[in-house]
Write a protein that holds these residues in place. Structure first.
Motif, short mmCIF file in Angstrom:
data_model
loop_
_atom_site.label_atom_id
_atom_site.label_comp_id
_atom_site.label_asym_id
_atom_site.label_seq_id
_atom_site.Cartn_x
_atom_site.Cartn_y
_atom_site.Cartn_z
N ARG A 218 0.83 -1.17 0.15
CA ARG A 218 -0.09 0.12 0.04
C ARG A 218 0.70 1.18 -0.10
O ARG A 218 0.67 2.39 -0.73
CB ARG A 218 -0.95 -0.03 1.07
N HIS A 221 2.11 2.09 -3.46
CA HIS A 221 1.02 2.34 -4.41
C HIS A 221 1.10 1.12 -5.43
O HIS A 221 1.05 1.54 -6.53
CB HIS A 221 1.16 4.02 -4.87
N ALA A 329 -5.37 -5.81 1.77
CA ALA A 329 -5.25 -4.48 1.20
C ALA A 329 -6.26 -4.16 0.16
O ALA A 329 -6.65 -4.57 -0.69
CB ALA A 329 -3.87 -4.17 0.11
N ASP A 331 -6.87 -1.55 -1.69
CA ASP A 331 -6.48 -0.74 -2.89
C ASP A 331 -5.47 -1.38 -3.70
O ASP A 331 -4.81 -0.67 -4.51
CB ASP A 331 -6.31 0.68 -2.69
N VAL A 332 -4.98 -2.45 -3.39
CA VAL A 332 -3.72 -3.27 -4.14
C VAL A 332 -4.22 -4.59 -4.73
O VAL A 332 -4.43 -5.64 -3.81
CB VAL A 332 -2.50 -3.55 -3.29
#
Length: 377
Positions: A218, A221, A329, A331-332
């Motif tokens: 995370r 990114h 996670a 967002d991954v």
């Protein structure tokens, strides 16, 4: 204070390019129509996502941060407005609606400034669609595309390590060493790709808690997180690769057993790691998580297909799911890859082969790069 903090945090994530800044948000209209206008300093490349049950519209702007205060809705069409970051350098404005609408969007440009204009008129359910891929028509010339393609970041997680040896093979092979060997081989192969940056969660025999492994992805990114494992189970005849994704309920008994085994790694962690990251009940996070799940499923399917075509031995139903803590996670896109099973003597010998480690890394690297470049379009 919130707006300033939001700008500072978002600006930190913009590493090499100057982000577009949202300078004002206006909402006008009455019961007959609502008109949303978003002013920016810098190029505006909006994308719409329409959601039902309840009706919502997400307006995304890439490489954008906000310095604007949101207006209070006064009409009968828009119930509420929220803003936040929906990923690295991706601003999202979320509109909650009272009912279905017909959306119309355009971008008006004036030098280095732009205004995104979104018109919403009450309409039947069938009209609540966006048919041009989410992009808005441009009143003036479109912003030219970037010359250099963006780089992708892949985080490779060698499972276990340090005091956590993982599984032990019939011949005494420790899983933590196998996982690290494959991770290093994959990093070497991906290192030849000019548009891919690789990060390893560990490069030596170190213990890392599960939450920290996903946190590394995370913070980077990452576009993809791959956790490598070579488990040992009671079915000695079972061998072959398996791709696991995250789910609340395990897809089958074997997946549940594997997840329970892998999640037990945190028994070696201190008390400060003895809990999951708190759930954030936020619609923006939910939207990001939904997109992440879609990308994860696409990659998992891609990987299974590529391994099958390359002649890699797979178990029956090689794409499975369970509640793996290391994959949480939001967002991954994340998968856990069982390279093979150390509980099988023949598989243990294969996993120790440096030639096979290199060959498998090449197959995996191809799936990774093909899948990531498909996202770029």
């Amino acid at each position: 204070m919130f707006v300033l903090f939001f700008v500072l945090v978002a600006a930190t994530n913009a590493q090499e390019t100057t982000p577009t800044v949202v300078t004002a948000v206006r909402l006008n209209g009455d019961g007959g129509q609502a008109i949303l206008e978003v002013d920016t300093r810098g190029p505006a490349r909006p994308h719409l996502t329409l959601l039902r049950k309840p009706y919502r519209i997400a307006l995304d702007l890439a490489d954008t941060v906000s310095a604007a205060k949101l207006p209070e809705p006064t009409g009968r069409i828009v119930n509420s407005l929220r803003q936040g970051l929906a990923g690295a350098d991706r601003y999202r404005l979320l509109l909650s609606l009272s009912d279905s609408v017909r959306p119309r969007m355009e971008v008006q440009r004036d030098g280095d400034r732009a205004t995104v204009k979104l018109e919403l008129a009450p309409a039947p359910e069938s009209a609540f669609v966006w048919s041009d891929g989410g992009k808005a028509p441009t009143v003036q010339a479109a912003v030219p595309p970037l010359v250099a393609p963006r780089r992708f970041t892949v985080v490779i997680d060698a499972g276990h390590g340090g005091v956590d040896r993982g599984a032990t093979g019939e011949g005494g092979t420790e899983e933590k060493a196998i996982n690290l060997a494959f991770a290093m081989a994959l990093r070497e192969v991906l290192g030849a790709e000019k548009d891919v940056t690789t990060i390893l969660t560990r490069t030596d025999d170190t213990f890392i808690p599960l939450n920290e492994r996903s946190a590394i992805a995370r913070r980077a990114h990452a576009d993809l997180f791959i956790s490598l494992h070579a488990d040992s189970i009671r079915y000695k005849d079972l061998r072959g690769a398996t791709v696991y994704t995250l789910s609340d309920r395990a897809s089958d008994a074997l997946s549940s057993e594997i997840a329970e085994s892998e999640n037990a790694a945190d028994r070696f962690a201190g008390s400060e790691w003895d809990q999951d990251a708190p759930e954030i009940h936020d619609i923006l996070v939910d939207l990001v998580r939904r997109e992440t799940e879609n990308l994860t499923e696409r990659f998992a399917t891609h990987l299974v297909d590529d391994m099958r075509k390359a002649g890699v031995r797979l178990i029956n139903n090689p794409k499975r799911s369970a509640g793996f803590r290391v994959l949480r996670a939001p967002d991954v896109p994340s998968v856990l890859l069982e390279i093979g099973y150390l509980s099988n003597k023949d598989e243990e010998k294969l996993l120790l082969s440096s030639d096979w480690q290199r060959r498998f890394a090449e197959i995996l690297a191809k799936a990774v790069t093909d899948s990531l470049r498909e996202r770029r379009g």
